[in-house]
Design a protein around this motif. Structure first.
Motif, short mmCIF file in Angstrom:
data_model
loop_
_atom_site.label_atom_id
_atom_site.label_comp_id
_atom_site.label_asym_id
_atom_site.label_seq_id
_atom_site.Cartn_x
_atom_site.Cartn_y
_atom_site.Cartn_z
N ASN A 191 83.55 -2.74 -59.83
CA ASN A 191 84.71 -3.04 -59.00
C ASN A 191 84.40 -2.70 -57.55
O ASN A 191 83.83 -1.65 -57.26
CB ASN A 191 85.92 -2.22 -59.48
N ALA A 192 84.78 -3.61 -56.65
CA ALA A 192 84.57 -3.39 -55.22
C ALA A 192 85.89 -3.15 -54.50
O ALA A 192 85.97 -3.30 -53.28
CB ALA A 192 83.83 -4.58 -54.60
N GLY A 217 81.26 -6.86 -48.07
CA GLY A 217 82.18 -7.80 -47.45
C GLY A 217 83.54 -7.81 -48.08
O GLY A 217 84.39 -8.62 -47.73
N ARG A 218 83.76 -6.93 -49.01
CA ARG A 218 85.06 -6.85 -49.67
C ARG A 218 85.52 -5.39 -49.67
O ARG A 218 84.77 -4.48 -49.39
CB ARG A 218 84.94 -7.35 -51.12
N GLY A 219 86.80 -5.19 -50.04
CA GLY A 219 87.33 -3.83 -49.96
C GLY A 219 87.34 -3.11 -51.26
O GLY A 219 87.08 -3.67 -52.29
N ALA A 254 86.06 -7.79 -56.38
CA ALA A 254 87.06 -7.33 -55.42
C ALA A 254 88.35 -8.05 -55.80
O ALA A 254 88.45 -9.26 -55.66
CB ALA A 254 86.65 -7.66 -53.99
N LEU A 255 89.32 -7.33 -56.30
CA LEU A 255 90.48 -7.97 -56.92
C LEU A 255 91.53 -8.41 -55.90
O LEU A 255 91.90 -7.62 -55.02
CB LEU A 255 91.14 -7.03 -57.93
N PRO A 256 92.02 -9.63 -56.03
CA PRO A 256 93.15 -10.07 -55.22
C PRO A 256 94.42 -9.39 -55.74
O PRO A 256 94.40 -8.75 -56.80
CB PRO A 256 93.19 -11.58 -55.45
N PHE A 258 85.99 -11.15 -61.55
CA PHE A 258 86.36 -11.79 -60.28
C PHE A 258 85.10 -11.88 -59.41
O PHE A 258 84.84 -10.99 -58.60
CB PHE A 258 87.44 -11.00 -59.55
N PRO A 259 84.28 -12.93 -59.61
CA PRO A 259 83.07 -13.08 -58.81
C PRO A 259 83.41 -13.19 -57.33
O PRO A 259 84.52 -13.64 -56.98
CB PRO A 259 82.47 -14.40 -59.34
#
Length: 251
Positions: free
Chosen positions: A59-60, A249-251, A24-26, A19-20
């Protein structure tokens, strides 16, 4: 892009997350990952699952921007998706080897903390920046990687531990150059997959059965406080100061 499964060698199933730009996975991504790991474990021809990720980091965590855009509905979805993905790794009917490169943050720690074995690249770092992102959670899994007081210090400060540090604590099996990561993970998986298929499944069930902590219940307890932070407005206040660069910028 997404979650895919391949079988490079007999008895081994590789689940790949892509997941570019920072993995950070939706919400849908967490559920897709859970489904892929569970399906691999149910395949009686599989004796070991390898969890890998493409890109510069493993993973972010959750996609904070999705939560910012869709609010409470996305938060509930992310909570449920993470719960299912972490549980799928832990409950997979065969051992799961996690191959970690670059950053492993938030939900990434949840995944590898529930894996059976971790192989990491020399540049891998592990951390829970949750307090900086208006969330809580995955202390359950970080506690499986480091001693109790170090877990608390890392959690409260949002600092990261290196692969070498986790190797010293015994939670990372092997640290290798990044170019050798997937080869090393597959080599270890091959050693596991060489065991009798029925016996390795019994071994996984037996080891899970003697775990001192119920990881599902423990993590679910943590998630309650994440939701409380959201409904109280604390999470929004913290996320309002959130940056927009790279994995930060991501969780």
């Amino acid at each position: 892009m997404g979650v895919s499964t391949s079988s490079p060698e007999k008895g081994i199933s590789v689940v790949t997350v892509d997941f570019p730009p920072v993995n950070a996975l939706p919400v849908d991504g967490w559920f897709a990952l859970a489904d892929a790991v569970r399906a691999a474990g149910r395949d009686t021809g599989v004796r070991c699952v390898v969890l890998i990720a493409r890109g510069r980091g493993f993973n972010a965590g959750v996609d904070v921007k999705e939560i910012q855009a869709h609010g409470r509905q996305a938060l509930v979805g992310a909570n449920r998706g993470c719960f299912e993905a972490f549980a799928a790794v832990y409950e997979c009917e065969v051992p799961v080897v996690a191959a970690v490169q670059g950053f492993c943050l938030g939900g990434g720690v949840g995944l590898v903390g529930n894996a059976d074995v971790i192989v990491a690249s020399e540049d891998a770092t592990f951390g829970l920046p949750e307090l900086d992102r208006g969330a809580l959670g995955a202390a359950t899994h970080l506690a499986r990687l480091v001693p109790q007081h170090l877990m608390r210090a890392l959690y409260y400060t949002s600092r990261r531990a290196t692969a070498a540090e986790l190797h010293a604590h015994g939670s990372v099996w092997q640290v290798v150059p990044r170019a050798e990561l997937h080869t090393a993970a597959l080599r270890l998986a091959g050693e596991i997959a060489a065991k009798d298929g029925e016996l390795i499944r019994l071994a996984k069930a037996a080891i899970n059965g003697i775990d001192p902590v119920d990881v599902r219940r423990s993590y679910r307890f943590e998630q309650g406080f994440t939701f409380e932070a959201s409904v109280s407005g604390v999470a929004d206040r913290v996320r309002g100061t959130f940056g927009n660069k790279g994995e930060e910028g991501r969780g």
